[in-house]
Design a protein around this motif. Structure first.
Motif, PDB file in Angstrom:
ATOM      1  N   ILE A  28      41.772  43.893  42.727  1.00 32.40           N
ATOM      2  CA  ILE A  28      41.246  42.525  42.686  1.00 32.40           C
ATOM      3  C   ILE A  28      41.665  41.887  41.364  1.00 32.40           C
ATOM      4  CG2 ILE A  28      39.187  41.085  42.825  1.00 32.40           C
ATOM      5  CD1 ILE A  28      39.704  42.692  45.347  1.00 32.40           C
ATOM      6  N   ILE A  29      42.202  40.682  41.465  1.00 34.20           N
ATOM      7  CA  ILE A  29      42.592  39.931  40.268  1.00 34.20           C
ATOM      8  C   ILE A  29      41.562  38.836  40.025  1.00 34.20           C
ATOM      9  CG2 ILE A  29      44.357  38.497  39.183  1.00 34.20           C
ATOM     10  CD1 ILE A  29      45.258  41.327  39.561  1.00 34.20           C
ATOM     11  N   GLU A  30      41.039  38.797  38.841  1.00 34.18           N
ATOM     12  CA  GLU A  30      40.080  37.754  38.473  1.00 34.18           C
ATOM     13  C   GLU A  30      40.449  37.227  37.086  1.00 34.18           C
ATOM     14  OE1 GLU A  30      35.393  37.576  37.365  1.00 34.18           O
ATOM     15  OE2 GLU A  30      35.901  38.516  39.294  1.00 34.18           O
ATOM     16  N   ASP A  31      40.693  35.948  37.025  1.00 34.41           N
ATOM     17  CA  ASP A  31      41.068  35.304  35.766  1.00 34.41           C
ATOM     18  C   ASP A  31      42.246  36.026  35.111  1.00 34.41           C
ATOM     19  OD1 ASP A  31      40.968  33.408  33.776  1.00 34.41           O
ATOM     20  OD2 ASP A  31      39.512  34.541  32.571  1.00 34.41           O
ATOM     21  N   GLY A  32      43.224  36.410  35.947  1.00 37.60           N
ATOM     22  CA  GLY A  32      44.455  36.985  35.425  1.00 37.60           C
ATOM     23  C   GLY A  32      44.402  38.445  35.091  1.00 37.60           C
ATOM     24  N   LYS A  33      43.278  39.144  35.411  1.00 34.37           N
ATOM     25  CA  LYS A  33      43.164  40.560  35.079  1.00 34.37           C
ATOM     26  C   LYS A  33      42.634  41.339  36.286  1.00 34.37           C
ATOM     27  CE  LYS A  33      40.576  39.854  31.426  1.00 34.37           C
ATOM     28  NZ  LYS A  33      39.806  40.130  30.181  1.00 34.37           N
ATOM     29  N   ALA A  34      42.994  42.610  36.341  1.00 39.58           N
ATOM     30  CA  ALA A  34      42.512  43.480  37.414  1.00 39.58           C
ATOM     31  C   ALA A  34      41.074  43.887  37.113  1.00 39.58           C
ATOM     32  CB  ALA A  34      43.401  44.707  37.519  1.00 39.58           C
ATOM     33  N   VAL A  35      40.182  43.706  38.115  1.00 39.75           N
ATOM     34  CA  VAL A  35      38.767  44.013  37.883  1.00 39.75           C
ATOM     35  C   VAL A  35      38.216  45.042  38.851  1.00 39.75           C
ATOM     36  CG1 VAL A  35      38.326  41.758  36.897  1.00 39.75           C
ATOM     37  CG2 VAL A  35      38.024  42.100  39.352  1.00 39.75           C
ATOM     38  N   GLY A  36      38.940  45.401  39.918  1.00 44.95           N
ATOM     39  CA  GLY A  36      38.399  46.354  40.878  1.00 44.95           C
ATOM     40  C   GLY A  36      39.448  46.779  41.864  1.00 44.95           C
ATOM     41  N   ALA A  37      39.178  47.841  42.589  1.00 46.16           N
ATOM     42  CA  ALA A  37      40.166  48.327  43.547  1.00 46.16           C
ATOM     43  C   ALA A  37      39.509  49.148  44.628  1.00 46.16           C
ATOM     44  CB  ALA A  37      41.215  49.175  42.831  1.00 46.16           C
ATOM     45  N   GLU A  38      40.119  49.187  45.779  1.00 46.48           N
ATOM     46  CA  GLU A  38      39.738  50.058  46.884  1.00 46.48           C
ATOM     47  C   GLU A  38      41.029  50.618  47.465  1.00 46.48           C
ATOM     48  OE1 GLU A  38      37.132  51.275  48.428  1.00 46.48           O
ATOM     49  OE2 GLU A  38      35.682  50.409  47.083  1.00 46.48           O
ATOM     50  N   PRO A  39      41.240  51.912  47.436  1.00 47.91           N
ATOM     51  CA  PRO A  39      42.511  52.473  47.879  1.00 47.91           C
ATOM     52  C   PRO A  39      42.715  52.453  49.390  1.00 47.91           C
ATOM     53  CG  PRO A  39      40.994  54.234  47.282  1.00 47.91           C
ATOM     54  CD  PRO A  39      40.332  52.944  46.897  1.00 47.91           C
TER      55      PRO A  39
END
Length: 428
Positions: A398-409
């Motif tokens: 997940i990209i939020e405000d230009g940065k990665a903040v979370g993931a689900e493989p």
């Protein structure tokens, strides 16, 4: 083996502040997030890094950043690609530590793989040409198409002429009682003169018979002096009289009437001849028309045969009249997932050494279609890096405000928020 992206790091590119990504080796890696958070900027960073300055964003520097963009990609063949510094200088290092440049990247990175929308927005004819180029049939199909078009134009021209001839023949009157050939006035006059000459000869013979009779009477008066001559003349007179009795004068009335109306008769004859000629020509043209129709079908069958025997990048792909089709459906009738599947398969076939594609805006797919598409890519051994307006479980990052903040493989049956992960941007 097809080259894929194993690691990506991007800083200060467009909306991206700092993103690190490890794409799945095959199948879909979905970059999720809300609108205007930097998802597409990640794809733009990959495009620029691998595609060269012609794919450089119009405004590559992130607003408000004092630090220039830094891009770093590791590929599965061991090559490291970097862009950094104020001029975003390209640095390509192969697995042996040797330096290289854009030329090396171009040998295994397919441009359409970086810019899939360019392929998808091309005309249907361009897509068809691309597919034919992939399977090595572009020149053959083009020649068959030109032959088909020529035969089609010839058939249309022949059909138009045949139709005109047929209509012209039907409009002409027909005279069943007219002779089949024009009547000759000279022949009729010759026949008339022959009859008149015969009639004159008959008249001469009659006059001669009358003369003999008169002579007989004169000699009769001198019978006693000229008995021998009288008997001879009697015999001649008897013969001449018999000849005269057998003679029959022939009428020229019909011939005179025919001579008077010869022009009208011949006009009917010529009209009938024109009618027969026009019908004969129309029949010949329609026969030629049928032959051209058969040729058109043969050319189409040859095109189908070539396509059926070709090694297509995706079962069900074909070309119909220079239009790309999939399972019988033209491009504008395909579903969004089918369009992506077709595009991905063709782009991969353009350069089999390139094992990845970039895909933007997958929010057009529902979750079932997305799963199906991802499963197909995984089965094909293809790596897809995609964006989607979503924060659900189908997203790999997940990209939020230009940065990665979370993931689900993995994909979940229903979209659920992924677990939060620490931000790492400042660790670049």
């Amino acid at each position: 083996m097809a080259v894929k992206i194993t690691q990506l790091e991007a800083e200060n590119v467009k909306r991206v502040k700092a993103v690190q990504l490890t794409p799945a080796e095959s199948g879909l890696t979905v970059i999720g997030g809300r609108n205007n958070q930097g998802k597409t900027s990640v794809l733009d960073a990959i495009m620029w890094t691998l595609g060269g300055d012609k794919m450089k964003p119009g405004k590559p520097f992130r607003d408000g950043s004092m630090v220039p963009p830094r891009l770093w990609i590791e590929l599965s063949n061991g090559i490291i690609v970097e862009r950094s510094g104020d001029k975003s200088t390209l640095k390509v290092t192969d697995a042996n530590g040797k330096k290289a440049g854009q030329t090396l990247l171009n040998t295994f990175v397919e441009q359409f793989a970086l810019d899939m929308p360019k392929f998808m927005s091309s005309s249907s004819k361009e897509k068809a040409r691309t597919l034919l180029r992939v399977i090595g049939l572009e020149d053959k199909i083009r020649q068959l198409d030109q032959d088909w078009q020529q035969a089609y134009n010839d058939r249309r021209a022949v059909g138009q002429i045949a139709d005109q001839k047929e209509k012209y023949a039907k409009e002409l009157p027909e005279y069943p009682d007219a002779p089949t050939e024009p009547v000759s006035a000279y022949e009729l006059i010759q026949r008339q003169q022959a009859i008149l000459a015969q009639n004159g000869e008959n008249q001469r013979k009659r006059e001669y018979a009358s003369h003999l009779e008169a002579e007989r009477d004169r000699v009769g008066r001198q019978l006693e002096e000229l008995k021998a001559k009288y008997e001879s003349l009697c015999a001649d007179c008897e013969t001449a009289a018999k000849d005269a009795l057998d003679l029959l004068d022939e009428s020229t009335e019909q011939l005179e009437a025919d001579i008077q109306r010869i022009d009208a008769i011949n006009e009917k004859v010529r009209t009938n001849q024109k009618k027969r000629q026009a019908m004969d020509e129309a029949d010949e043209l329609w026969e030629e028309y049928e032959g051209l129709t058969q040729k058109l079908e043969e050319l189409r069958n040859e095109t189908r045969r070539l396509l059926e025997e070709a090694k297509l990048p995706l079962p069900g792909l074909s070309v119909d009249g220079w239009e790309l089709t999939y399972n019988g459906q033209p491009w504008d009738c395909m579903s969004g997932s089918d369009q992506l599947k077709v595009s991905t398969a063709i782009v991969r076939a353009l350069n089999p050494d390139c094992g990845f594609v970039l895909l933007d805006k997958l929010e057009q797919m529902d979750l079932d279609s997305l799963r199906e598409f991802g499963a197909w890519m995984e089965a094909e051994g293809l790596q897809g890096i995609a964006t989607r307006v979503s924060t659900g479980g189908e997203c790999s990052i997940i990209i939020e405000d230009g940065k990665a903040v979370g993931a689900e493989p993995e994909f979940d049956p229903e979209p659920v928020p992924g677990p939060a992960v620490p931000e790492w941007g400042d660790e670049f």
